[in-house]
Design a protein around this motif. Sequence first.
Motif, PDB file in Angstrom:
ATOM      1  N   ALA A 171      17.480 -61.283  31.291  1.00  0.00           N
ATOM      2  CA  ALA A 171      16.212 -60.645  30.962  1.00  0.00           C
ATOM      3  C   ALA A 171      16.369 -59.132  31.015  1.00  0.00           C
ATOM      4  O   ALA A 171      16.856 -58.595  32.018  1.00  0.00           O
ATOM      5  CB  ALA A 171      15.122 -61.095  31.926  1.00  0.00           C
ATOM      6  N   PRO A 172      15.993 -58.401  29.971  1.00  0.00           N
ATOM      7  CA  PRO A 172      16.193 -56.949  29.959  1.00  0.00           C
ATOM      8  C   PRO A 172      15.484 -56.212  31.084  1.00  0.00           C
ATOM      9  O   PRO A 172      15.983 -55.205  31.579  1.00  0.00           O
ATOM     10  CB  PRO A 172      15.617 -56.534  28.596  1.00  0.00           C
ATOM     11  N   MET A 173      14.325 -56.705  31.541  1.00  0.00           N
ATOM     12  CA  MET A 173      13.574 -55.978  32.556  1.00  0.00           C
ATOM     13  C   MET A 173      14.187 -56.130  33.945  1.00  0.00           C
ATOM     14  O   MET A 173      14.259 -55.168  34.719  1.00  0.00           O
ATOM     15  CB  MET A 173      12.116 -56.437  32.575  1.00  0.00           C
ATOM     16  N   GLU A 191       9.422 -60.693  31.764  1.00  0.00           N
ATOM     17  CA  GLU A 191      10.788 -60.216  32.008  1.00  0.00           C
ATOM     18  C   GLU A 191      11.507 -59.866  30.696  1.00  0.00           C
ATOM     19  O   GLU A 191      12.356 -58.983  30.661  1.00  0.00           O
ATOM     20  CB  GLU A 191      11.604 -61.285  32.742  1.00  0.00           C
ATOM     21  N   MET A 192      11.157 -60.571  29.632  1.00  0.00           N
ATOM     22  CA  MET A 192      11.788 -60.339  28.328  1.00  0.00           C
ATOM     23  C   MET A 192      11.038 -59.297  27.508  1.00  0.00           C
ATOM     24  O   MET A 192      11.402 -59.029  26.354  1.00  0.00           O
ATOM     25  CB  MET A 192      11.828 -61.654  27.547  1.00  0.00           C
ATOM     26  N   ALA A 193       9.998 -58.684  28.084  1.00  0.00           N
ATOM     27  CA  ALA A 193       9.093 -57.826  27.322  1.00  0.00           C
ATOM     28  C   ALA A 193       9.803 -56.697  26.573  1.00  0.00           C
ATOM     29  O   ALA A 193       9.437 -56.420  25.417  1.00  0.00           O
ATOM     30  CB  ALA A 193       8.009 -57.265  28.240  1.00  0.00           C
ATOM     31  N   PRO A 194      10.784 -55.995  27.149  1.00  0.00           N
ATOM     32  CA  PRO A 194      11.407 -54.912  26.369  1.00  0.00           C
ATOM     33  C   PRO A 194      11.993 -55.406  25.043  1.00  0.00           C
ATOM     34  O   PRO A 194      11.864 -54.723  24.018  1.00  0.00           O
ATOM     35  CB  PRO A 194      12.499 -54.390  27.314  1.00  0.00           C
ATOM     36  N   PHE A 195      12.602 -56.589  25.059  1.00  0.00           N
ATOM     37  CA  PHE A 195      13.157 -57.145  23.828  1.00  0.00           C
ATOM     38  C   PHE A 195      12.055 -57.538  22.856  1.00  0.00           C
ATOM     39  O   PHE A 195      12.073 -57.147  21.675  1.00  0.00           O
ATOM     40  CB  PHE A 195      14.043 -58.350  24.134  1.00  0.00           C
ATOM     41  N   PHE A 252      20.387 -55.450  22.387  1.00  0.00           N
ATOM     42  CA  PHE A 252      20.055 -55.726  23.788  1.00  0.00           C
ATOM     43  C   PHE A 252      21.161 -56.530  24.471  1.00  0.00           C
ATOM     44  O   PHE A 252      20.936 -57.099  25.539  1.00  0.00           O
ATOM     45  CB  PHE A 252      18.737 -56.502  23.864  1.00  0.00           C
ATOM     46  N   GLY A 253      22.346 -56.581  23.873  1.00  0.00           N
ATOM     47  CA  GLY A 253      23.449 -57.328  24.475  1.00  0.00           C
ATOM     48  C   GLY A 253      23.301 -58.831  24.361  1.00  0.00           C
ATOM     49  O   GLY A 253      23.933 -59.582  25.105  1.00  0.00           O
ATOM     50  N   MET A 254      22.468 -59.288  23.418  1.00  0.00           N
ATOM     51  CA  MET A 254      22.206 -60.711  23.235  1.00  0.00           C
ATOM     52  C   MET A 254      22.524 -61.108  21.799  1.00  0.00           C
ATOM     53  O   MET A 254      22.723 -60.259  20.932  1.00  0.00           O
ATOM     54  CB  MET A 254      20.733 -61.033  23.530  1.00  0.00           C
ATOM     55  N   GLU A 255      22.559 -62.410  21.554  1.00  0.00           N
ATOM     56  CA  GLU A 255      22.621 -62.959  20.205  1.00  0.00           C
ATOM     57  C   GLU A 255      21.484 -63.962  20.046  1.00  0.00           C
ATOM     58  O   GLU A 255      21.214 -64.753  20.954  1.00  0.00           O
ATOM     59  CB  GLU A 255      23.958 -63.664  19.939  1.00  0.00           C
ATOM     60  N   ALA A 256      20.805 -63.910  18.910  1.00  0.00           N
ATOM     61  CA  ALA A 256      19.808 -64.921  18.579  1.00  0.00           C
ATOM     62  C   ALA A 256      20.520 -66.111  17.954  1.00  0.00           C
ATOM     63  O   ALA A 256      21.269 -65.953  16.992  1.00  0.00           O
ATOM     64  CB  ALA A 256      18.769 -64.348  17.618  1.00  0.00           C
TER      65      ALA A 256
END
Length: 461
Positions: A171-173, A191-195, A252-256
């Motif tokens: 989670a980014p936050m 917790e995921m709000a920034p993304f 954000f360092g993630m992959e969808a």
Amino acid sequence: MTSTPYPPAPLQKAPLSEAQAFLAAYPDVQAIDIVLSDLHGVGRGKIIRRHELESLFTSGRGMPASLFAQDVSGHDVEDAIACMNDGGGDSRCWPVPHTLGFQTATGRGMVLLHMETPNGAPTPTDPRNAMMTQIARAKAMGLTPMGALELEFYLVDQERDAEGKPQPARAPMTGRRLSGTNCMSVDELDEMAPFFDAVYEGAAALDLPMESLISEYAEGQFELTLRYRDLARAADDIVRSKRLLRTTARRFGMEACFMSKPFAQSSGSGMHLHLSMMDESGANIFADPSENTLAPRMLTAIGGIRASMADSMLILAPVLNSWRRFAGTIYSPATNSWGSEDRNVALRIPSGAPKTRHFEHRVAGVDANPYLVAALVLGAALDGMDAGTAPGAEGVAGEADYPPMPVGWLDAIDRFEASEAMKTILGAPLHQIFAAVKRGEYNALAVEVTELEWKLYGTTL
């Protein structure tokens, strides 16, 4: 049913004024992604420079029609290439109206494309053109198809775990790795709000009508809904939403992840299509005619879809991984069934105001091409309405009245390839090339020796 083709819908080209308005609104944008969706819904195209945008709108852009004869990894499929008979030359691609917008994540523009043949006709192997043909068929009946597709997906970390396997994102936050089912957890969304704030900002810039967001039935799984509107724009919305989620997640360092079943023990990801029809006065023809009575034309539409459900499964579950989603049946319908307010059936009639009545087609995985899903669901619904096809018994018990569903991917390929109904709805060229590509993918995977085979048999037998 015969395979007499429906007249193709003329290609609708975005006006030059859309490009000029974009250039005026974004004077600092120097590049634009131009995106053609292939058979699999994968974006193929180019990144052009700012000074090239107006010529794209006035003259189009050349791309090979052989893009529609590639497998999901972009390799040519020999039997599919043999179906094309075009010499490998370029065809002309044109911008799709209302899809040019600014990508906040990349700083570039983006516009969707559709393809025409050298003689100016819609390319018959372009999935979007197949959808537009069925929409034109509905309009010739005095109807406007309305719809929305739901988008389920996973967010995974760009880094693999200690065993080299994919793992849920952090989670980014908070930096916490997502864990537990947490279905509909508002705290997890916070917790995921920034993304997701970045996603909604990007959606606003693209004029993309994203609405509700929920955490779904597994760690790192989410669902986004999009506004209900005309079916063509609803399908375009899914294509653009997937690109928005991918480009934003990377930053954000993630992959969808849009696999139907990325984790064996977790829930699968679907792409449910909600569909209704408006008449020329703007009234919903699926609206309840009286209290506790469903509209006859909606029921015949459901009947038409059920009649060809078994033949259509290759569109709805197009790759090997798609079929893993049906291994667990919780909210992943693998039966040819319908019912009211039942998430275990294939075709669900949600509750709600009678004038907004519609049905939800729940079978397609998120890995399906939204244009092909829209084409076949609409086409089968229109077939049922034309023929007055009864929907059959409500609930799973009615499945016995129809051909058995395919038991796996190869069975689905065989059923699809032999189907006159699919050939008629999609058109013979697209039907032939899609079957050839999927059989090529199956054959490539059939000869691959997996790590699991080594683990089970390598030093045991």
